[in-house]
Enzyme design. Structure first.
Site, PDB file in Angstrom:
ATOM      1  N   GLU A 172      -5.383  -8.044  -1.132  1.00  0.00           N
ATOM      2  CA  GLU A 172      -6.170  -7.778   0.070  1.00  0.00           C
ATOM      3  C   GLU A 172      -7.601  -7.461  -0.323  1.00  0.00           C
ATOM      4  O   GLU A 172      -7.857  -6.572  -1.139  1.00  0.00           O
ATOM      5  CB  GLU A 172      -5.617  -6.602   0.890  1.00  0.00           C
ATOM      6  CG  GLU A 172      -4.412  -6.919   1.732  1.00  0.00           C
ATOM      7  CD  GLU A 172      -4.068  -5.791   2.704  1.00  0.00           C
ATOM      8  OE1 GLU A 172      -4.999  -5.038   3.097  1.00  0.00           O
ATOM      9  OE2 GLU A 172      -2.883  -5.648   3.044  1.00  0.00           O
ATOM     10  N   GLU A 183       0.773  -1.243   0.000  1.00  0.00           N
ATOM     11  CA  GLU A 183       0.000   0.000   0.000  1.00  0.00           C
ATOM     12  C   GLU A 183       0.812   1.305   0.000  1.00  0.00           C
ATOM     13  O   GLU A 183       0.727   2.103   0.929  1.00  0.00           O
ATOM     14  CB  GLU A 183      -0.970  -0.004   1.183  1.00  0.00           C
ATOM     15  CG  GLU A 183      -2.010  -1.091   1.069  1.00  0.00           C
ATOM     16  CD  GLU A 183      -3.097  -1.039   2.131  1.00  0.00           C
ATOM     17  OE1 GLU A 183      -2.983  -0.234   3.081  1.00  0.00           O
ATOM     18  OE2 GLU A 183      -4.071  -1.802   2.013  1.00  0.00           O
TER      19      GLU A 183
END
Length: 479
Positions: free
Chosen positions: A280, A168
């Site tokens: 995810e 991320e």
């Protein structure tokens, strides 16, 4: 023929999922070595609770969980988050620490023993203690690529090890500069002899599936190549949560993410002959998540030529009362695993195999062409239902049109306490005015689920993470 056609086309939800080929990979994040890492790239190594019972400061039975998931659910991929600081014992640019790497490697080897693919995930948000990779004052590209050169050297012999370059990235000063950092890591990995492994390329904005194309990440990362100029086994890495602010912190889901995230992504992937992995995606076992997460996975199955699979968040060292915990209760899975993450996956039968070619070759010295993956030659039908039962409700702002009609708006369930843990089993923390409260005691410094954000400033932290993320469980060090 029909299933092959559907696998290469964007398919409306009204078409039965049993017609689709299905994704090649499905599995679970096994968290714990990343505990203590905040979105500013600060990782407190004393907060690590590795999910391996045989090591100090263990927080869960990751090996046992992975054995359960492969045996009971036929999962074939696990993501193993770890903090950069932990691997090098807080020495930026240093060598891998033998003790800490040895602890983490126990989890990697336990994963490989199951026969699954295993993602090494550096969980630092493209940062080190606040400094951004490749930017002034932050880690250099040499620091970043040097880490990956060492990891690639260690795991080069096993093609099931997947290199998850970075968890991320967000608020990157320049997406083209970030692509340059990614290129440095790819070049180092391939140069270390890891030539058969998939490498996951993450974008900006927490590598959100919703902004991966529109935000410029796809275009920038498309220029990253292997040393031979190909893009073989270079896979785009995307995340998507389906709660109200896409943060992955709320028990209710409000959308399936198809029209705003997955359809634009698949359109791009098809036009560019590239592939992505959703490393995810998560949800609670609230009926709203059982509906919307299952719908999202149906869409992935129907577009499996472009989307290789999903890795759900999360098991490992999370306690059972964590809002998105996927930790089995004994030998019993939580409902969202049974109905969605496992229920929508047929164990890869008919979906391709671990030896299939993935990625695309778009250039070469003499020829141009493409490698495709997972052609659908088996039935691979999905039979699990996304219907739900039990208590809970969808948010008041949400409606969803499905093949069965329209889901009517329902009241929003009350906010849930956010679990924290450490030496306090089954404890919970609650947001209160001016900070966080634990068992009646005011906590002054940090939110227990969002490390490195000021307590009492929950709205600000959510706004800063307005795209995919998830609640982080920060374990407290022993007193």
């Amino acid at each position: 023929m029909l299933s092959r056609y559907l696998a290469g086309s964007i398919v409306a939800l009204k078409i039965a999922s049993t017609l689709a080929a299905g994704v090649q990979f499905a599995g679970i994040n096994i968290a714990g070595f990343d505990f203590g890492c905040g979105t500013d790239g600060t990782c407190t190594t004393s907060s690590v609770y590795g999910p391996v019972p045989s090591i100090p400061r263990s927080g869960g039975d990751g090996p046992g969980q992975m054995k359960h998931f492969t045996t009971n659910d036929k999962f074939n991929i696990f993501r193993l988050p770890v903090g950069w600081q932990f691997l090098v014992n807080n020495q930026l640019g240093g060598t891998l620490d033998a003790t800490n790497l040895g602890q983490y490697d126990k989890l990697v080897q336990a994963c490989l023993t199951t026969g699954a693919h295993c993602i090494i995930d550096i969980h630092n948000y493209a940062r080190w203690n606040g400094g951004i990779i490749g930017a002034a004052g932050g880690p250099t590209n040499d620091d970043f690529s040097g880490l990956w050169k060492q990891l690639a050297t260690k795991y080069a012999a096993d093609s099931r090890v997947v290199m998850g370059l970075m968890n991320e990235p967000h608020d990157m000063p320049s997406i083209s500069d970030w692509a340059g950092s990614v290129q440095a890591a790819v070049t180092a990995i391939r140069g270390a002899g890891a030539t058969s492994q998939m490498i996951l390329l993450p974008g900006d904005v927490y590598t959100s599936a919703a902004t991966f194309v529109s935000g410029g990440s796809a275009a920038a990362l498309a220029a990253v190549t292997n040393p031979d100029g190909s893009t073989h086994n270079l896979i785009f890495d995307v995340h998507k949560y389906l709660d109200s602010d896409s943060s992955g912190t709320h028990p209710a889901c409000v959308r399936n993410g198809i029209s705003d995230a997955f359809e634009p992504l698949v359109t791009y992937l098809q036009s560019s002959n590239r592939q992505a992995l959703v490393s995810e995606i998560g949800g609670s076992s609230n009926p709203s998540c059982l509906q919307y997460v299952c719908e999202a996975l149906d869409f992935m199955n129907q577009n499996s030529k472009s989307i290789l699979g999903w890795v759900a968040w999360a098991a490992g060292s999370f306690p059972a009362d964590y809002v998105y915990s996927l930790t089995p209760h004994g030998d019993t899975d939580v409902p969202i695993v049974t109905q969605c993450f496992a229920g929508k996956f047929e164990g890869g039968i008919g979906f391709g195999s671990a030896t299939d070619t993935v990625g695309s070759d778009t250039t070469g010295s003499n020829t141009a062409g493409s490698d495709t993956t997972g052609s659908s030659t088996g039935s691979g039908s999905t039979t699990a239902s996304s219907s739900t039962s039990g208590t809970g409700a969808t948010p008041s702002s949400s409606t969803s049109t499905t093949s069965g009609g329209t889901t009517q708006p329902q009241p929003q369930p009350p906010p849930q306490p956010i679990p924290i843990n450490g030496n306090r089993p089954n404890s919970t923390g609650t947001a209160v005015s001016g900070g966080w409260q634990y068992n009646g005691q005011q906590l002054q410094s940090q939110s227990p689920c969002k490390p490195n954000y000021a307590a009492g400033n929950v709205a600000t932290s959510k706004n800063r993470r307005s795209n995919p993320g998830k609640a982080r469980l920060e374990y407290e060090a022993e007193q």
